[in-house]
Motif scaffolding. Structure first.
Motif, PDB file in Angstrom:
ATOM      1  N   PHE A   1     -11.359  -7.241   2.298  1.00  0.00           N
ATOM      2  CA  PHE A   1     -11.054  -6.590   3.580  1.00  0.00           C
ATOM      3  C   PHE A   1      -9.949  -7.749   4.218  1.00  0.00           C
ATOM      4  CE2 PHE A   1     -11.198  -6.079   8.272  1.00  0.00           C
ATOM      5  CZ  PHE A   1     -10.851  -5.049   8.396  1.00  0.00           C
ATOM      6  N   ILE A   2      -8.850  -7.161   4.707  1.00  0.00           N
ATOM      7  CA  ILE A   2      -7.804  -7.990   5.432  1.00  0.00           C
ATOM      8  C   ILE A   2      -7.440  -7.359   6.891  1.00  0.00           C
ATOM      9  CG2 ILE A   2      -5.613  -8.749   5.228  1.00  0.00           C
ATOM     10  CD1 ILE A   2      -5.581  -8.463   2.103  1.00  0.00           C
ATOM     11  N   PRO A   3      -7.627  -7.898   7.854  1.00  0.00           N
ATOM     12  CA  PRO A   3      -7.556  -7.180   9.157  1.00  0.00           C
ATOM     13  C   PRO A   3      -5.915  -7.153   9.200  1.00  0.00           C
ATOM     14  CG  PRO A   3      -8.042  -9.545   9.478  1.00  0.00           C
ATOM     15  CD  PRO A   3      -8.292  -9.186   8.029  1.00  0.00           C
ATOM     16  N   TYR A   4      -5.592  -6.407  10.416  1.00  0.00           N
ATOM     17  CA  TYR A   4      -4.128  -6.246  10.657  1.00  0.00           C
ATOM     18  C   TYR A   4      -3.528  -7.496  11.217  1.00  0.00           C
ATOM     19  CZ  TYR A   4      -4.514  -1.141  10.434  1.00  0.00           C
ATOM     20  OH  TYR A   4      -4.685   0.112   9.758  1.00  0.00           O
ATOM     21  N   SER A   5      -4.163  -8.294  11.820  1.00  0.00           N
ATOM     22  CA  SER A   5      -3.485  -9.504  12.363  1.00  0.00           C
ATOM     23  C   SER A   5      -4.814 -10.565  12.410  1.00  0.00           C
ATOM     24  CB  SER A   5      -2.893  -9.517  13.764  1.00  0.00           C
ATOM     25  OG  SER A   5      -4.050  -8.940  14.632  1.00  0.00           O
ATOM     26  N   GLU A   6      -4.456 -11.757  12.367  1.00  0.00           N
ATOM     27  CA  GLU A   6      -5.268 -12.796  12.614  1.00  0.00           C
ATOM     28  C   GLU A   6      -6.118 -12.851  14.059  1.00  0.00           C
ATOM     29  OE1 GLU A   6      -4.260 -16.658  10.636  1.00  0.00           O
ATOM     30  OE2 GLU A   6      -2.375 -15.772  10.288  1.00  0.00           O
ATOM     31  N   ASN A   7      -7.065 -13.521  14.151  1.00  0.00           N
ATOM     32  CA  ASN A   7      -7.875 -13.707  15.323  1.00  0.00           C
ATOM     33  C   ASN A   7      -7.165 -14.680  16.269  1.00  0.00           C
ATOM     34  OD1 ASN A   7      -9.658 -11.694  14.761  1.00  0.00           O
ATOM     35  ND2 ASN A   7     -11.203 -13.204  13.705  1.00  0.00           N
ATOM     36  N   ALA A  44      16.560 -17.961  -4.917  1.00  0.00           N
ATOM     37  CA  ALA A  44      15.096 -17.866  -5.502  1.00  0.00           C
ATOM     38  C   ALA A  44      14.105 -17.961  -4.367  1.00  0.00           C
ATOM     39  CB  ALA A  44      14.726 -18.812  -6.477  1.00  0.00           C
ATOM     40  N   SER A  45      14.378 -18.733  -3.441  1.00  0.00           N
ATOM     41  CA  SER A  45      13.430 -18.597  -2.324  1.00  0.00           C
ATOM     42  C   SER A  45      13.590 -17.502  -1.402  1.00  0.00           C
ATOM     43  CB  SER A  45      13.620 -19.887  -1.520  1.00  0.00           C
ATOM     44  OG  SER A  45      14.742 -19.916  -0.662  1.00  0.00           O
ATOM     45  N   THR A  46      14.593 -16.677  -1.338  1.00  0.00           N
ATOM     46  CA  THR A  46      14.981 -15.619  -0.357  1.00  0.00           C
ATOM     47  C   THR A  46      14.509 -14.345  -1.116  1.00  0.00           C
ATOM     48  OG1 THR A  46      17.066 -15.524  -1.019  1.00  0.00           O
ATOM     49  CG2 THR A  46      16.572 -16.850   0.986  1.00  0.00           C
ATOM     50  N   ARG A  47      14.006 -14.156  -2.362  1.00  0.00           N
ATOM     51  CA  ARG A  47      14.080 -13.069  -3.299  1.00  0.00           C
ATOM     52  C   ARG A  47      12.581 -12.760  -2.637  1.00  0.00           C
ATOM     53  NH1 ARG A  47      14.540 -14.129  -9.184  1.00  0.00           N
ATOM     54  NH2 ARG A  47      16.406 -14.823  -8.366  1.00  0.00           N
ATOM     55  N   PRO A  48      12.225 -11.275  -2.374  1.00  0.00           N
ATOM     56  CA  PRO A  48      11.147 -10.750  -1.701  1.00  0.00           C
ATOM     57  C   PRO A  48       9.996 -10.951  -2.550  1.00  0.00           C
ATOM     58  CG  PRO A  48      12.540  -9.044  -2.574  1.00  0.00           C
ATOM     59  CD  PRO A  48      13.445 -10.246  -2.803  1.00  0.00           C
ATOM     60  N   LEU A  49       8.873 -11.242  -2.206  1.00  0.00           N
ATOM     61  CA  LEU A  49       7.737 -11.402  -3.100  1.00  0.00           C
ATOM     62  C   LEU A  49       6.811 -10.011  -3.027  1.00  0.00           C
ATOM     63  CD1 LEU A  49       6.143 -14.231  -0.856  1.00  0.00           C
ATOM     64  CD2 LEU A  49       6.937 -14.311  -3.366  1.00  0.00           C
ATOM     65  N   PRO A  50       6.064  -9.845  -4.041  1.00  0.00           N
ATOM     66  CA  PRO A  50       5.399  -8.501  -4.277  1.00  0.00           C
ATOM     67  C   PRO A  50       4.446  -8.114  -3.048  1.00  0.00           C
ATOM     68  CG  PRO A  50       4.522 -10.048  -5.697  1.00  0.00           C
ATOM     69  CD  PRO A  50       5.723 -10.646  -5.022  1.00  0.00           C
ATOM     70  N   GLY A  51       4.546  -6.723  -2.711  1.00  0.00           N
ATOM     71  CA  GLY A  51       3.795  -6.285  -1.667  1.00  0.00           C
ATOM     72  C   GLY A  51       2.746  -4.997  -2.283  1.00  0.00           C
ATOM     73  N   LEU A  52       2.481  -4.229  -1.169  1.00  0.00           N
ATOM     74  CA  LEU A  52       1.702  -2.966  -1.557  1.00  0.00           C
ATOM     75  C   LEU A  52       2.726  -1.926  -2.287  1.00  0.00           C
ATOM     76  CD1 LEU A  52      -0.421  -2.692   1.523  1.00  0.00           C
ATOM     77  CD2 LEU A  52      -1.020  -3.605  -0.602  1.00  0.00           C
ATOM     78  N   MET A  53       3.869  -1.955  -2.039  1.00  0.00           N
ATOM     79  CA  MET A  53       4.851  -1.020  -2.429  1.00  0.00           C
ATOM     80  C   MET A  53       5.117  -1.214  -4.203  1.00  0.00           C
ATOM     81  SD  MET A  53       5.658   0.922  -0.371  1.00  0.00           S
ATOM     82  CE  MET A  53       7.053   1.956  -0.985  1.00  0.00           C
ATOM     83  N   ASP A  54       4.552  -2.486  -4.430  1.00  0.00           N
ATOM     84  CA  ASP A  54       4.613  -2.851  -5.939  1.00  0.00           C
ATOM     85  C   ASP A  54       3.577  -2.564  -6.776  1.00  0.00           C
ATOM     86  OD1 ASP A  54       7.556  -4.116  -5.995  1.00  0.00           O
ATOM     87  OD2 ASP A  54       6.463  -5.339  -4.224  1.00  0.00           O
ATOM     88  N   LEU A  55       2.579  -2.002  -6.105  1.00  0.00           N
ATOM     89  CA  LEU A  55       1.213  -1.869  -6.928  1.00  0.00           C
ATOM     90  C   LEU A  55       1.604  -0.715  -8.135  1.00  0.00           C
ATOM     91  CD1 LEU A  55      -1.681  -1.831  -4.238  1.00  0.00           C
ATOM     92  CD2 LEU A  55      -1.162  -3.442  -6.017  1.00  0.00           C
ATOM     93  N   ARG A  71      -2.293   1.644  10.594  1.00  0.00           N
ATOM     94  CA  ARG A  71      -2.018   1.868  12.197  1.00  0.00           C
ATOM     95  C   ARG A  71      -0.595   0.977  12.370  1.00  0.00           C
ATOM     96  NH1 ARG A  71      -6.780  -0.623  15.057  1.00  0.00           N
ATOM     97  NH2 ARG A  71      -5.092  -0.794  16.793  1.00  0.00           N
ATOM     98  N   ARG A  72      -0.539   0.018  11.617  1.00  0.00           N
ATOM     99  CA  ARG A  72       0.751  -0.981  11.566  1.00  0.00           C
ATOM    100  C   ARG A  72       0.940  -1.421  10.282  1.00  0.00           C
ATOM    101  NH1 ARG A  72      -2.306  -3.249  15.576  1.00  0.00           N
ATOM    102  NH2 ARG A  72      -3.009  -5.346  15.029  1.00  0.00           N
ATOM    103  N   PRO A  73       2.304  -2.102   9.851  1.00  0.00           N
ATOM    104  CA  PRO A  73       2.281  -2.640   8.607  1.00  0.00           C
ATOM    105  C   PRO A  73       1.462  -4.314   8.822  1.00  0.00           C
ATOM    106  CG  PRO A  73       4.511  -1.910   9.431  1.00  0.00           C
ATOM    107  CD  PRO A  73       3.430  -1.680  10.675  1.00  0.00           C
ATOM    108  N   LEU A  74       1.036  -4.478   7.521  1.00  0.00           N
ATOM    109  CA  LEU A  74       0.541  -5.829   7.303  1.00  0.00           C
ATOM    110  C   LEU A  74       1.603  -6.885   7.277  1.00  0.00           C
ATOM    111  CD1 LEU A  74      -2.403  -5.173   4.920  1.00  0.00           C
ATOM    112  CD2 LEU A  74      -2.588  -5.921   7.320  1.00  0.00           C
ATOM    113  N   PRO A  75       1.377  -7.992   7.721  1.00  0.00           N
ATOM    114  CA  PRO A  75       2.338  -9.138   7.410  1.00  0.00           C
ATOM    115  C   PRO A  75       2.468  -9.240   6.144  1.00  0.00           C
ATOM    116  CG  PRO A  75       0.442  -9.954   8.971  1.00  0.00           C
ATOM    117  CD  PRO A  75       0.271  -8.661   8.452  1.00  0.00           C
ATOM    118  N   ALA A  76       3.673  -9.777   5.715  1.00  0.00           N
ATOM    119  CA  ALA A  76       4.264  -9.919   4.303  1.00  0.00           C
ATOM    120  C   ALA A  76       3.311 -10.746   3.485  1.00  0.00           C
ATOM    121  CB  ALA A  76       5.756 -10.502   4.121  1.00  0.00           C
ATOM    122  N   GLY A  77       2.800 -11.781   4.016  1.00  0.00           N
ATOM    123  CA  GLY A  77       1.940 -12.445   3.374  1.00  0.00           C
ATOM    124  C   GLY A  77       0.443 -11.885   3.011  1.00  0.00           C
TER     125      GLY A  77
END
Length: 399
Positions: free
Chosen positions: A393-399, A263-274, A297-303
């Motif tokens: 708004f979610i940036p590509y990566s954390e500061n 169960a813990s390795t099952r993928p979490l929903p993302g943008l493809m699941d919208l 420009r580049r994929p967002l992190p899974a979280g």
């Protein structure tokens, strides 16, 4: 060997008492010498008393180190004052010097060393070299004897001081290991608390969204079925599908809590699941428009993708709950040079209602916390012409 060492460490007095008894039995026969008192009984009694007085305090050499050192020093001075000759039991003096250096406080260690060095001079001048009766020719031999006794005393003190240093170093390492274990435990507790908060937000999103869809469908079917009974099976199918999907999500989260690896390795929903999410929303009776502007420009992190997905889900759930009848919503994903902007608008009663769309209390706060974890920003408020807007708004990566 570790068990034996631990037993010796836990029963210090018992070990020292046994060693003292063995030492006393070894030196006792050699201590019964002529000490200058008339009569064999007096010789034996005096020798036995001093032998016992010098050896017995060694039973407390680690548990009561200062007391043992004081007793042996007093007995040795009394022996010198009464002119009782040295005996094998006097080996207790270098032994207690070692104990003071290894287990006693620093002042007792240095005090014992100084007193033993002075005692060496008193010993030699009383029993081996008398300034009043011995010639100057024998002076070098007396000095050599004093130095020899000093070497024995210094060796005992140095060995004890090295033992003390090793013990303190081991204690420091043990304390550091304990501190690290406590810090690790605190980190585990903080991680567990953070995970519980994360799961609580997940549970809220799943339950709130699913129940909103189910309640909306059930209410709509109840009224529509009166005019058109054929709507009921279709509505019940939507409710069943929503319930199954929510149940799967709940099982996944509970599997994580139970430590279920699958169960813990099952993928979490993302943008493809919208798309799948919007299909369910539309099936529940809420018309939703969907658009994407710009390129990533580049994929967002899974979280971060999960955060965007939950933001859309929470916003649309609030529309269904608070925006009123005959409402429409639009979802836009806007990619720019800095990151992703998720915007959800509706044309419902938002600004004029005491519970406007998007005013989902804990849900909105949870959404803001999610976005903040990824250095993002969340804004929510009524639109000028009516309706409500939520923008994350979610940036590509954390500061």
């Amino acid at each position: 060997m570790h068990s034996i060492y631990d037993w010796f460490r836990r029963h210090r007095f018992a070990v020292d008492f046994i060693l003292m008894a063995v030492l006393l039995l070894m030196v006792f026969p050699f201590s019964m010498t002529d000490v200058g008192y008339p009569g064999a009984l007096s010789n034996t009694l005096v020798s036995s008393i001093f032998a016992a007085a010098l050896a017995v305090p060694l039973a407390w050499r680690r548990t009561r180190t200062v007391l043992a050192g004081s007793l042996i020093a007093g007995v040795a001075l009394l022996q010198w004052a009464l002119h009782v000759p040295p005996a094998p039991a006097n080996i207790a003096v270098p032994l207690v010097v070692y104990a003071l250096a290894a287990f006693g406080p620093r002042w007792a260690s240095l005090g014992g060393l100084g007193l033993a060095l002075v005692g060496a001079v008193l010993l030699v001048t009383r029993y081996f070299y008398n300034f009043g009766t011995t010639s100057l020719a024998d002076l070098p031999s007396g000095i050599v004897t004093i130095i020899s006794v000093w070497v024995l005393v210094l060796f005992s003190w140095t060995a004890g001081d090295l033992t003390r240093t090793k013990r303190l170093r081991e204690q420091a390492l043990s304390d550091r290991a304990n501190r690290l274990e406590i810090e690790a435990q605190h980190e585990r507790e903080l991680a567990a608390s953070d995970e519980r908060a994360h799961i609580a937000r997940e549970m809220h999103d799943i339950v709130a969204h699913s129940l909103s869809v189910i309640i909306t469908q059930a209410d709509g079917a109840r009224y529509a079925a009166v005019a058109n009974p054929e709507i009921a099976p279709e509505t019940l199918a939507t409710i069943a599908a929503t319930g199954r999907s929510s149940l799967q999500e709940m099982r996944r989260l509970l599997g994580v809590l139970r430590g279920d690896a699958e169960a813990s390795t099952r993928p979490l929903p993302g943008l493809m699941d919208l798309d799948e999410l919007l299909l369910g929303i539309r099936a529940a009776g809420l018309p939703v428009g969907y658009s994407v502007t710009g390129d990533s420009r580049r994929p967002l992190p899974a979280g971060a993708e999960l955060t965007a997905y939950r933001a859309v889900q929470e916003a649309l759930t609030n529309v269904m709950k608070h925006a009123g009848p005959n409402v429409q919503a639009t979802v836009n994903l806007g990619w720019n040079a800095r990151g992703l902007e998720v915007s959800v608008n509706d044309d419902g009663r938002g600004a004029s209602s005491p519970t406007p769309a998007g005013a989902g209390g804990n849900g909105l706060r949870g959404m803001a916390e999610r976005v903040k974890l990824y250095d993002g920003k969340l804004s929510a408020g009524p639109l000028p012409g009516g309706g409500f807007n939520i923008t994350a708004f979610i940036p590509y990566s954390e500061n």
